[in-house]
Scaffold this motif. Structure first.
Motif, PDB file in Angstrom:
ATOM      1  N   ARG A 294       0.879  -1.129   0.073  1.00 14.07           N
ATOM      2  CA  ARG A 294      -0.065  -0.066   0.127  1.00 14.07           C
ATOM      3  C   ARG A 294       0.742   1.207  -0.028  1.00 14.07           C
ATOM      4  NH1 ARG A 294      -5.318  -0.633   0.891  1.00 14.07           N
ATOM      5  NH2 ARG A 294      -4.822  -2.460   2.105  1.00 14.07           N
ATOM      6  N   ARG A 295       1.815   1.132   0.782  1.00 13.17           N
ATOM      7  CA  ARG A 295       2.673   2.331   0.639  1.00 13.17           C
ATOM      8  C   ARG A 295       3.589   2.547  -0.433  1.00 13.17           C
ATOM      9  NH1 ARG A 295       5.987   1.461   6.729  1.00 13.17           N
ATOM     10  NH2 ARG A 295       4.171   2.118   7.815  1.00 13.17           N
ATOM     11  N   ILE A 296       3.990   1.604  -1.248  1.00 10.74           N
ATOM     12  CA  ILE A 296       4.684   1.490  -2.659  1.00 10.74           C
ATOM     13  C   ILE A 296       3.738   1.914  -3.539  1.00 10.74           C
ATOM     14  CG2 ILE A 296       5.902   0.189  -4.226  1.00 10.74           C
ATOM     15  CD1 ILE A 296       7.083  -1.750  -2.284  1.00 10.74           C
ATOM     16  N   ALA A 297       2.437   1.515  -3.471  1.00  9.52           N
ATOM     17  CA  ALA A 297       1.535   1.868  -4.507  1.00  9.52           C
ATOM     18  C   ALA A 297       1.238   3.417  -4.455  1.00  9.52           C
ATOM     19  CB  ALA A 297       0.001   1.342  -4.143  1.00  9.52           C
ATOM     20  N   ALA A 298       1.149   3.937  -2.958  1.00 12.92           N
ATOM     21  CA  ALA A 298       0.918   5.381  -2.726  1.00 12.92           C
ATOM     22  C   ALA A 298       2.042   6.155  -3.420  1.00 12.92           C
ATOM     23  CB  ALA A 298       0.696   5.692  -1.337  1.00 12.92           C
ATOM     24  N   LEU A 299       3.368   5.711  -2.964  1.00 17.86           N
ATOM     25  CA  LEU A 299       4.432   6.447  -3.681  1.00 17.86           C
ATOM     26  C   LEU A 299       4.749   6.512  -5.050  1.00 17.86           C
ATOM     27  CD1 LEU A 299       7.136   5.220  -0.625  1.00 17.86           C
ATOM     28  CD2 LEU A 299       6.048   7.597  -1.091  1.00 17.86           C
ATOM     29  N   SER A 300       4.174   5.505  -5.622  1.00 15.54           N
ATOM     30  CA  SER A 300       4.373   5.471  -6.842  1.00 15.54           C
ATOM     31  C   SER A 300       3.675   6.682  -7.771  1.00 15.54           C
ATOM     32  CB  SER A 300       3.719   4.003  -7.674  1.00 15.54           C
ATOM     33  OG  SER A 300       2.256   3.930  -7.678  1.00 15.54           O
TER      34      SER A 300
ATOM     35  N   LEU B 250      -0.234  -4.268  -6.244  1.00 11.56           N
ATOM     36  CA  LEU B 250       1.011  -4.506  -6.932  1.00 11.56           C
ATOM     37  C   LEU B 250       0.986  -3.722  -8.392  1.00 11.56           C
ATOM     38  CD1 LEU B 250       3.735  -5.592  -7.192  1.00 11.56           C
ATOM     39  CD2 LEU B 250       2.624  -7.882  -7.997  1.00 11.56           C
ATOM     40  N   LEU B 251      -0.354  -4.131  -8.873  1.00 13.30           N
ATOM     41  CA  LEU B 251      -0.346  -3.457 -10.260  1.00 13.30           C
ATOM     42  C   LEU B 251      -0.338  -2.088 -10.350  1.00 13.30           C
ATOM     43  CD1 LEU B 251      -3.230  -5.706 -12.075  1.00 13.30           C
ATOM     44  CD2 LEU B 251      -0.878  -5.579 -12.415  1.00 13.30           C
ATOM     45  N   ILE B 252      -1.017  -1.361  -9.339  1.00 10.25           N
ATOM     46  CA  ILE B 252      -1.092   0.186  -9.344  1.00 10.25           C
ATOM     47  C   ILE B 252       0.259   0.690  -9.303  1.00 10.25           C
ATOM     48  CG2 ILE B 252      -1.537   2.014  -7.653  1.00 10.25           C
ATOM     49  CD1 ILE B 252      -3.962   0.812  -6.760  1.00 10.25           C
ATOM     50  N   ALA B 253       1.314   0.064  -8.467  1.00 19.45           N
ATOM     51  CA  ALA B 253       2.870   0.593  -8.520  1.00 19.45           C
ATOM     52  C   ALA B 253       3.138   0.163  -9.903  1.00 19.45           C
ATOM     53  CB  ALA B 253       3.452  -0.294  -7.351  1.00 19.45           C
ATOM     54  N   MET B 254       3.103  -0.916 -10.292  1.00 23.41           N
ATOM     55  CA  MET B 254       3.713  -1.511 -11.559  1.00 23.41           C
ATOM     56  C   MET B 254       3.309  -0.477 -12.740  1.00 23.41           C
ATOM     57  SD  MET B 254       3.948  -5.570 -11.378  1.00 23.41           S
ATOM     58  CE  MET B 254       5.105  -5.817 -12.614  1.00 23.41           C
ATOM     59  N   VAL B 255       2.130  -0.229 -13.004  1.00 24.05           N
ATOM     60  CA  VAL B 255       1.597   0.554 -14.098  1.00 24.05           C
ATOM     61  C   VAL B 255       1.971   1.840 -13.994  1.00 24.05           C
ATOM     62  CG1 VAL B 255      -0.295  -1.063 -14.543  1.00 24.05           C
ATOM     63  CG2 VAL B 255      -0.779   0.936 -13.296  1.00 24.05           C
ATOM     64  N   ASN B 256       1.964   2.412 -12.650  1.00 27.69           N
ATOM     65  CA  ASN B 256       2.389   3.644 -12.425  1.00 27.69           C
ATOM     66  C   ASN B 256       4.015   3.926 -12.852  1.00 27.69           C
ATOM     67  OD1 ASN B 256       0.294   5.295 -11.725  1.00 27.69           O
ATOM     68  ND2 ASN B 256       0.698   5.023  -9.552  1.00 27.69           N
ATOM     69  N   PHE B 257       4.909   3.055 -12.620  1.00 27.89           N
ATOM     70  CA  PHE B 257       6.417   2.904 -12.981  1.00 27.89           C
ATOM     71  C   PHE B 257       6.308   2.896 -14.724  1.00 27.89           C
ATOM     72  CE2 PHE B 257       7.213   1.176  -8.559  1.00 27.89           C
ATOM     73  CZ  PHE B 257       7.507   2.384  -8.162  1.00 27.89           C
ATOM     74  N   TYR B 258       5.570   2.013 -15.155  1.00 30.08           N
ATOM     75  CA  TYR B 258       5.350   1.892 -16.546  1.00 30.08           C
ATOM     76  C   TYR B 258       5.014   3.205 -17.273  1.00 30.08           C
ATOM     77  CZ  TYR B 258       6.159  -2.431 -19.313  1.00 30.08           C
ATOM     78  OH  TYR B 258       6.795  -3.442 -20.041  1.00 30.08           O
ATOM     79  N   SER B 259       3.917   3.593 -16.788  1.00 31.91           N
ATOM     80  CA  SER B 259       3.450   4.916 -17.302  1.00 31.91           C
ATOM     81  C   SER B 259       4.450   5.938 -17.362  1.00 31.91           C
ATOM     82  CB  SER B 259       2.194   5.357 -16.532  1.00 31.91           C
ATOM     83  OG  SER B 259       1.169   4.364 -16.667  1.00 31.91           O
ATOM     84  N   VAL B 260       5.544   5.909 -16.946  1.00 28.26           N
ATOM     85  CA  VAL B 260       6.509   7.067 -17.178  1.00 28.26           C
ATOM     86  C   VAL B 260       6.803   7.295 -18.512  1.00 28.26           C
ATOM     87  CG1 VAL B 260       8.574   7.903 -16.661  1.00 28.26           C
ATOM     88  CG2 VAL B 260       7.183   7.147 -14.660  1.00 28.26           C
ATOM     89  N   THR B 261       6.995   6.164 -19.213  1.00 23.18           N
ATOM     90  CA  THR B 261       7.530   6.114 -20.650  1.00 23.18           C
ATOM     91  C   THR B 261       6.475   5.438 -21.615  1.00 23.18           C
ATOM     92  OG1 THR B 261       8.928   4.213 -20.034  1.00 23.18           O
ATOM     93  CG2 THR B 261      10.044   6.360 -19.895  1.00 23.18           C
ATOM     94  N   VAL B 262       5.491   5.074 -21.135  1.00 23.27           N
ATOM     95  CA  VAL B 262       4.317   4.462 -21.803  1.00 23.27           C
ATOM     96  C   VAL B 262       2.959   5.162 -22.016  1.00 23.27           C
ATOM     97  CG1 VAL B 262       3.089   2.094 -22.184  1.00 23.27           C
ATOM     98  CG2 VAL B 262       5.454   2.166 -21.513  1.00 23.27           C
ATOM     99  N   GLN B 263       2.587   5.392 -23.172  1.00 18.28           N
ATOM    100  CA  GLN B 263       1.352   5.999 -23.115  1.00 18.28           C
ATOM    101  C   GLN B 263      -0.062   5.468 -22.729  1.00 18.28           C
ATOM    102  OE1 GLN B 263      -1.130   7.044 -27.317  1.00 18.28           O
ATOM    103  NE2 GLN B 263       0.626   8.763 -26.882  1.00 18.28           N
ATOM    104  N   GLY B 264       0.097   4.038 -22.891  1.00 22.33           N
ATOM    105  CA  GLY B 264      -0.858   3.151 -22.203  1.00 22.33           C
ATOM    106  C   GLY B 264      -2.157   3.149 -23.350  1.00 22.33           C
ATOM    107  N   TYR B 265      -2.312   3.554 -24.286  1.00 25.20           N
ATOM    108  CA  TYR B 265      -3.317   3.440 -25.275  1.00 25.20           C
ATOM    109  C   TYR B 265      -3.079   2.567 -26.443  1.00 25.20           C
ATOM    110  CZ  TYR B 265      -5.545   6.915 -22.310  1.00 25.20           C
ATOM    111  OH  TYR B 265      -5.977   7.772 -21.203  1.00 25.20           O
ATOM    112  N   GLY B 266      -1.520   2.539 -26.724  1.00 27.99           N
ATOM    113  CA  GLY B 266      -1.166   1.624 -28.075  1.00 27.99           C
ATOM    114  C   GLY B 266      -1.966   0.254 -28.127  1.00 27.99           C
TER     115      GLY B 266
END
Length: 447
Positions: A278-284, A397-413
């Motif tokens: 929960r902390r990691i997800a919030a910090l993401s 877990l997914l919240i954290a991972m997709v937030n990290f991913y979203s830095v350089t991924v648009q998310g709609y392709g």
């Protein structure tokens, strides 16, 4: 806090007879919002999108050979119906404030986009279907995609096939490489050879594109990894890591290392992995302001002098991330507040008269802010509440991972990106999480 049985059940439970679902504790599954029948439709459409994205190049190629290319759009058409379901069941019936905001913002953004980009019928459809997968994931409120045994197995097969496709590509010449197909008057290459710095080939496997291939390996694996023993997980890291290196996708590699670090820490050191997640997800969520800070502080800085591998980051900071907002401030100031409309500065823009303005805004939050304007900034607040409303480790877990991913991924392709991103945050549409989770607060945590 109690853990979810659907996420942490031992592998041996797969052998137990079960009729339809994997047993889950009450805090993991909330069937009061999304019925079993509706959920079955949602996960079916999700898998249709996922397998289509994982097999993008190969599927397009073989569908064209049998003249059934129209089947490509079946999940897109179904997703329009799911948007209607989300509007009725969650926005209107449940009166979720953020669901209402999402529907109104999308509708308004579509109107602005039609006017701003002077869209034709095809580009308007393309802009609408761009966002439809987001409603698919957002509709899974209080549910887990691993509830159903067959869905779990389908997700396992998904990341395995994607990984194998990448691992085989250096040794096999796929027939769809270099092929170009007509897509409603637009010539689209279904198989290209992409190159990274230093002349390295960016292998894309069956998807045909390296970013998509790496995503389809890593995120589905993260969803289902709870079903594997520690030994199996560690063994799976070897082929996944090697396949990601073949795609040369740096973001995927960073997120993969984050996952490994989290896994090792929670399984061998941490006594309360839920609280940590929960902390990691919030910090993401700090990745959002960090991008804006980087655009201000590092603009004009030659990052390649530090390391040539930072060229792509430098290009994003100095050219693609800020371009939509700079252009709107000079030519369309209202767009800074109301956005430039659904589809602008994303791939549907290439089908309009403003195609020359298109740049790859490879960041989910920036691209969506450009399309929807300030209403999306308010919606992000709702996304943050999912961290404290969700009782699922899988979604945290997914919240954290997709937030990290979203830095350089648009998310709609690939549409699956939008689905799983919205799925991760879907519990934001639950009523206040305090009363819902208080029932289970005194239950002992399972390891």
């Amino acid at each position: 806090m109690a853990t979810t049985a659907d996420e942490f059940a031992p592998v041996r439970r797969w052998r137990r007879p079960i009729v339809r679902t994997v047993t889950a504790e009450p805090e993991a599954i909330n069937r009061t919002i999304v019925s079993d029948r509706a959920f079955l439709v949602l996960v079916t459409v999700m898998l249709m999108f996922a397998y289509r994205d994982m097999l993008t190049s190969s599927l397009r190629y073989y569908l064209s050979l049998v003249h059934l290319g129209v089947l490509w759009f079946v999940p897109d058409i179904l997703s329009f119906g799911i948007m209607g379901y989300f509007t009725w069941n969650i926005a209107l019936k449940r009166r979720s404030p953020f669901a209402i905001l999402l529907v109104l913002s999308f509708t308004f953004s579509m109107t602005v986009g039609i006017i701003f980009m002077q869209t034709n019928l095809f580009s308007m459809f393309s802009a609408a279907k761009l966002f439809m997968p987001f409603f698919v994931g957002a509709s899974m409120v209080g549910r887990s995609v691993t509830e159903l045994r067959w869905v779990t197995r389908a997700l396992i097969a998904l990341f395995v096939i994607s990984t194998v496709g990448v691992l085989l590509e250096p040794h096999i010449s796929y027939p769809w490489l270099g092929q170009a197909l007509d897509n409603f008057g637009q010539v689209k290459k279904v198989g290209r050879i992409w190159w990274a710095g230093g002349g390295k080939i960016r292998y894309g496997g069956f998807a045909g594109e390296s970013t998509m291939a790496s995503y389809m390996m890593l995120i589905p694996y993260a969803i289902v990894h709870f079903r594997f023993s520690r030994l199996v997980n560690v063994l799976l890291w070897i082929p996944i890591y090697y396949a990601i290196t073949l795609t040369t996708n740096k973001t995927a590699l960073i997120v993969f290392f984050f996952f490994i670090t989290w896994y090792l820490y929670t399984h061998f050191l941490s006594a309360d992995p839920t609280r940590l997640l929960r902390r990691i997800a919030a910090l993401s969520f700090l990745t959002i302001p960090i991008v804006f800070i980087a655009m201000v502080v590092l603009s004009g800085v030659d990052l390649t002098s530090v390391d040539p591998v930072l060229f792509s980051l430098q290009d994003r900071i100095q050219h693609t991330w800020g371009f939509p907002f700079i252009w709107m401030s000079e030519n369309y100031p209202a767009g800074l507040f109301i956005g430039c409309g659904m589809g602008c500065f994303t791939y549907p823009m290439q089908y309009t008269k403003l195609a020359s303005l298109w740049v790859p805004v490879d960041n989910f939050y920036l691209s969506t802010l450009a399309m929807m304007g300030l209403p999306f900034a308010v919606f992000v607040i709702g996304m943050f509440t999912a961290v404290y409303k969700s009782a699922s480790r899988q979604k945290l877990l997914l919240i954290a991972m997709v937030n990290f991913y979203s830095v350089t991924v648009q998310g709609y392709g690939p549409s699956t990106c939008a689905i799983l991103l919205a799925y991760a945050f879907s519990d934001m549409f639950l009523p206040s999480g305090r009363n819902w989770m208080r029932k289970f607060a005194r239950q002992p945590s399972a390891s």
